[in-house]
Design an enzyme around this catalytic site. Structure first.
Site, PDB file in Angstrom:
ATOM      1  N   GLY A  21      39.664  22.853  43.133  1.00 21.92           N
ATOM      2  CA  GLY A  21      39.893  23.866  42.112  1.00 21.92           C
ATOM      3  C   GLY A  21      38.733  23.936  41.150  1.00 21.92           C
ATOM      4  N   GLY A  22      38.980  24.595  39.998  1.00 22.96           N
ATOM      5  CA  GLY A  22      37.923  24.838  39.040  1.00 22.96           C
ATOM      6  C   GLY A  22      37.388  23.591  38.369  1.00 22.96           C
ATOM      7  CG  MET A  23      39.184  21.616  35.577  1.00 18.89           C
ATOM      8  SD  MET A  23      40.342  20.828  34.437  1.00 18.89           S
ATOM      9  CE  MET A  23      39.323  19.510  33.783  1.00 18.89           C
ATOM     10  CB  VAL A  26      43.426  16.835  44.065  1.00 20.23           C
ATOM     11  CG1 VAL A  26      44.549  15.803  44.020  1.00 20.23           C
ATOM     12  CG2 VAL A  26      43.247  17.472  42.693  1.00 20.23           C
ATOM     13  CG  ASP A 134      45.602  27.042  32.102  1.00 20.70           C
ATOM     14  OD1 ASP A 134      45.891  28.255  31.971  1.00 20.70           O
ATOM     15  OD2 ASP A 134      44.942  26.608  33.065  1.00 20.70           O
TER      16      ASP A 134
END
Length: 310
Positions: A21-23, A26, A134
């Site tokens: 994802g954006g961060m 996983v 968020d």
């Protein structure tokens, strides 16, 4: 950069990639000390090299780790490995609320059941001074044992959007403030780049509950900018337009969560949980009386402000 099966990240041995994802990414991994499987989130290198972002992430990860609430994803560990930063979390089995909503709106009773659990998790975090910032269906995970809220407090560390990324799902930066969150679930104060607090989560909660009940986003226009304008200036269509068996009390509750001014929303998520429980059991009299009293207070406050302005 992704890690192959068998690679060690600290004391964790990678089994497989669960998602990106954006961060960051996983992984399903094995805790070699305790012999259990966990999920390990590895942050993007640009976040790991940002000392301010890293300090916030570590501080908030520790705060969330102290919560120990059944409706919040548990964080077990936080560390650094060969220039990367990671957090080890409980491994969940199930699906996100976003996946569940692909089939459309949920039955009203199921939506209320999930909303109650979400409110309980939010309340536990707010009691510790942690605001999610968020909340959205992608950050709500459904397991056999109940709801788990993901990524609590991590919305502060916003990555730089990649080329071609959808701005509707990225954190946006404006002057004089920073606009952080996911556009469809932003509160008006987030859109304006103003300071946020627990009432910002209440707005996002209302948007999520609206979507569970209707199968449609409360605010969605052709572009992210138009969506933000709608959040600032428009009200979503009435729940009754969905031709579903939504009670007037539930309609009022969602409307109050989506008020433009934070002061006009429910004071706390604890209040939301009480209202939802009353609606679920059919005991709506207490909530209705409270809503009438609070509406009268809001009108009196507006009148005072108008007199002062005049």
């Amino acid at each position: 950069m992704t890690y192959e099966t068998g690679t060690r990240i600290g004391r964790y041995e990678v089994i497989s990639l669960l998602g990106q994802g954006g961060m960051g990414a996983v992984y399903r991994a094995k805790d070699t000390q305790l012999g259990r499987e966990v999920a390990v989130k590895v942050l993007l290198r640009n976040l790991a090299e940002d000392s301010d972002a890293l300090a916030r992430f570590e501080r908030e990860a520790k705060a969330v780790a102290s919560l120990s609430h059944p409706n919040i994803l548990a964080i077990h560990d936080f560390g650094r490995h060969e220039g990367s930063v990671y957090a080890a979390m409980e491994l969940l089995e199930g699906e996100t609320l976003r996946s569940r909503l692909k089939d459309g709106a949920l039955p009203v009773s199921k939506a209320i059941e999930l909303a109650l659990q979400i409110s309980q998790g939010l309340a536990a975090a707010h009691d510790k001074g942690i605001t999610h910032r968020d909340l959205k269906p992608e950050n709500i995970f459904l397991t056999d044992s109940g709801v788990k809220i993901l990524d609590f407090g991590l919305a502060r560390t916003a990555p730089t959007p990649e080329e071609g990324a959808d701005l509707a799902t990225m954190s946006l930066a404006t002057e004089p403030g920073r606009v952080m969150g996911t556009v469809y679930y932003m509160a008006p104060e987030q859109v304006r780049g103003l300071p946020v607090d627990a009432r910002t989560d209440i707005f996002a909660f209302g948007a999520v509950l609206y979507e569970m009940l209707t199968g449609k986003r409360a605010f969605q226009a052709a572009t992210p900018v138009e969506t933000m304008n709608a959040i600032l200036k428009e009200d979503p269509p009435s729940l009754f337009e969905s031709s579903r068996s939504v009670s007037p009390a539930l309609e009022r509750l969602v409307q109050r969560c989506l008020e433009k001014r934070p002061d006009d929303r429910p004071r706390t998520v604890h209040d939301l949980a009480i209202a939802l429980d009353a609606i679920a059991t059919g005991s709506t009299r207490t909530w209705d009386a409270s809503a009438v009293a609070e509406e009268a207070t809001r009108k009196a406050r507006r009148q005072r402000l108008l007199k002062q302005a005049g």
